[in-house]
Design an enzyme around this catalytic site. Sequence first.
Site, PDB file in Angstrom:
ATOM      1  N   GLU A  28       0.832  -1.211   0.000  1.00 32.22           N
ATOM      2  CA  GLU A  28       0.000   0.000   0.000  1.00 32.22           C
ATOM      3  C   GLU A  28       0.864   1.257   0.000  1.00 32.22           C
ATOM      4  O   GLU A  28       1.966   1.256   0.529  1.00 32.22           O
ATOM      5  CB  GLU A  28      -0.814   0.087   1.294  1.00 32.22           C
ATOM      6  CG  GLU A  28      -1.648  -1.095   1.610  1.00 32.22           C
ATOM      7  CD  GLU A  28      -2.222  -1.005   3.030  1.00 32.22           C
ATOM      8  OE1 GLU A  28      -3.054  -1.846   3.344  1.00 32.22           O
ATOM      9  OE2 GLU A  28      -1.828  -0.101   3.796  1.00 32.22           O
ATOM     10  N   CYS A  84       3.076   8.558   1.607  1.00 33.78           N
ATOM     11  CA  CYS A  84       3.608   7.594   2.580  1.00 33.78           C
ATOM     12  C   CYS A  84       3.793   6.260   1.846  1.00 33.78           C
ATOM     13  O   CYS A  84       2.836   5.732   1.271  1.00 33.78           O
ATOM     14  CB  CYS A  84       2.619   7.450   3.734  1.00 33.78           C
ATOM     15  SG  CYS A  84       3.109   6.194   4.927  1.00 33.78           S
ATOM     16  N   CYS A 135       5.522  -7.113   7.324  1.00 39.02           N
ATOM     17  CA  CYS A 135       6.590  -6.685   8.243  1.00 39.02           C
ATOM     18  C   CYS A 135       6.832  -7.790   9.242  1.00 39.02           C
ATOM     19  O   CYS A 135       5.894  -8.450   9.676  1.00 39.02           O
ATOM     20  CB  CYS A 135       6.192  -5.392   8.957  1.00 39.02           C
ATOM     21  SG  CYS A 135       7.487  -4.747  10.044  1.00 39.02           S
ATOM     22  N   CYS A 189       4.695  -5.184  15.742  1.00 42.69           N
ATOM     23  CA  CYS A 189       4.259  -4.228  16.773  1.00 42.69           C
ATOM     24  C   CYS A 189       2.791  -4.518  17.089  1.00 42.69           C
ATOM     25  O   CYS A 189       1.990  -4.755  16.183  1.00 42.69           O
ATOM     26  CB  CYS A 189       4.433  -2.796  16.281  1.00 42.69           C
ATOM     27  SG  CYS A 189       6.139  -2.397  15.896  1.00 42.69           S
ATOM     28  N   CYS A 204      -0.239  -2.651  15.290  1.00 39.08           N
ATOM     29  CA  CYS A 204      -0.117  -2.382  13.853  1.00 39.08           C
ATOM     30  C   CYS A 204      -0.770  -3.464  12.998  1.00 39.08           C
ATOM     31  O   CYS A 204      -0.509  -4.653  13.185  1.00 39.08           O
ATOM     32  CB  CYS A 204       1.367  -2.269  13.507  1.00 39.08           C
ATOM     33  SG  CYS A 204       1.678  -2.148  11.745  1.00 39.08           S
ATOM     34  N   CYS A 220      -1.310   1.981   8.223  1.00 37.67           N
ATOM     35  CA  CYS A 220      -0.626   1.051   7.335  1.00 37.67           C
ATOM     36  C   CYS A 220      -1.090  -0.379   7.563  1.00 37.67           C
ATOM     37  O   CYS A 220      -1.314  -0.823   8.666  1.00 37.67           O
ATOM     38  CB  CYS A 220       0.891   1.191   7.465  1.00 37.67           C
ATOM     39  SG  CYS A 220       1.706   0.121   8.616  1.00 37.67           S
TER      40      CYS A 220
END
Length: 357
Positions: free
Chosen positions: A86, A100, A107, A111, A114, A331
């Site tokens: 994205e 962005c 990832c 976290c 997230c 995100c």
Amino acid sequence: MLATQDLIQKLETKKIPRYRAIQVIHAVCKEGKTSYATITTLPLELQRELETEVPILSLKQVRQVASKDGSTIKTLFELHDGLKIEAVLMHFKDGRHTVCISSQAGCQLGCKFCATGTMRFGRNLTYEEISDQVLFYAQQLHHQDQRISNIVLMGMGEPFMNYDNVLKALRVINDPDGMNIGARNITVSTSGICEGIEKLINEDLQVNLAVSLHAPNQELRKKIMPIANKYSLEQLMTAIKNYQDKTHRRISYEYVMLKGINDSEEVAHQLGKLIQGQLCHVNLIPYNATGIINIEGSIPEQIRKFRDIVKEYGVPVTIRVTLGQDIQAACGQLANKAAKEGEIAKQKPLEVQIKNS
Ligand code: SF4
């Protein structure tokens, strides 16, 4: 689009002179050309050859959504191997057009707050896949007589886990003969990969550094950011001090406000004490509820109280304007939504160690 030097080399293997590569880069980056057929300075035969062999964009738009007020446009892209990423364009009231972008498909850092962290990791993006997210929006804006003013690497992924490709992409974005976005208008955001911070000190590219801090003590940081198990808060602060001592550049601390987790008055005092006296700025980020994770954002009154306490320590601190809440702007939210709706093929898990570079 390939970097200018890479395109020159590629064309030279076909005995095509370098000036053709420069014509292509100029047409694509400065004139917003989205197909070779419209680059009329090129011979027809070369247009056809390039169309099949050197795609202008290395990613394909799958879906694009705009917020109701038009301030935020989010695009879901598909890569050549079916992975999805994205990128978001934000129009601010002060006239800035900020993009962005993502540095990885998924990832590995997980976290707790997230949406991307809940997805399976795909792979590092190539430099082209990173810079093409910017090129895509630059071309869209070109046709509206507008220009990208800022780039932030705060999308999917941890930029310093893909250091070399990220740096090469930034050079492509910064290239005066190409997209020509000033290094000072580019911000790389890390969750705290100390080696990346140390490496950035020695780069000749003067981009801004943001650190996603989100907690001012090691115990709390470990709870919400597993990366703190690898790089302690103390190590992170040492790396930041080296960066500041050597570059004399201001860094931004990103601090997402999570209700009942990191937003108490006591924690605000800890944050103020931790960074007082530094050349820095703190962005308090109201949390966009993801609908995927059971965490709520702090209420506005608590965020203001938190800000006022941090200010008492002489630390510049602001509350970030949030845009695009109606389109899953945080995100990983759109990619997650697409996955649920079957638009995303299962992303392959990949074991990658955090390397000491
Ligand atoms: S916040 Fe950034 S580093 Fe953390 S899981 Fe999400 S994408 Fe990765």
